[in-house]
Design a protein around this motif. Sequence first.
Motif, PDB file in Angstrom:
ATOM      1  N   PHE A  48      42.658  40.403  38.701  1.00 25.96           N
ATOM      2  CA  PHE A  48      41.497  39.772  39.740  1.00 25.96           C
ATOM      3  C   PHE A  48      41.378  40.892  41.021  1.00 25.96           C
ATOM      4  O   PHE A  48      41.099  40.562  42.060  1.00 25.96           O
ATOM      5  N   SER A  49      41.805  42.177  40.679  1.00 25.03           N
ATOM      6  CA  SER A  49      41.704  43.245  41.601  1.00 25.03           C
ATOM      7  C   SER A  49      42.408  42.823  43.196  1.00 25.03           C
ATOM      8  O   SER A  49      41.969  43.051  44.042  1.00 25.03           O
ATOM      9  N   LEU A  50      43.447  42.226  43.053  1.00 25.88           N
ATOM     10  CA  LEU A  50      44.214  41.956  44.028  1.00 25.88           C
ATOM     11  C   LEU A  50      45.516  42.984  44.299  1.00 25.88           C
ATOM     12  O   LEU A  50      46.050  43.226  43.369  1.00 25.88           O
ATOM     13  N   GLU A  51      45.721  43.157  45.499  1.00 29.01           N
ATOM     14  CA  GLU A  51      46.995  44.286  45.661  1.00 29.01           C
ATOM     15  C   GLU A  51      47.731  43.851  46.929  1.00 29.01           C
ATOM     16  O   GLU A  51      47.036  43.202  47.969  1.00 29.01           O
ATOM     17  N   ILE A  52      48.858  44.112  46.825  1.00 30.52           N
ATOM     18  CA  ILE A  52      49.793  43.923  47.977  1.00 30.52           C
ATOM     19  C   ILE A  52      49.523  44.716  48.882  1.00 30.52           C
ATOM     20  O   ILE A  52      49.713  46.011  48.752  1.00 30.52           O
TER      21      ILE A  52
END
Length: 84
Positions: free
Chosen positions: A70-74
Amino acid sequence: MAIQCQKIQFIKDDGNWHIVIKNLDEKSISEINSRVDIAHHGRGQVVDNGEFKSKEILIQGLDEELAKQFSLEIIKGRYPIGEN
């Protein structure tokens, strides 16, 4: 072969697709993980509903693999390294 052709045509016509399967046991998860025709998989969990700036939000947790899809990054912190 027919299923493969249908899948290719479906992706060409409608784009790539995702599914959500709920309440799986560990055996079923293991079987899904071992399938060669599934490119990416991951686990997610709905934690809670809430409100932020008068808007309803859904709080979810995702594993690292699913977050990448989902192209999420921390931005701050890290993914858990153990069950607890």
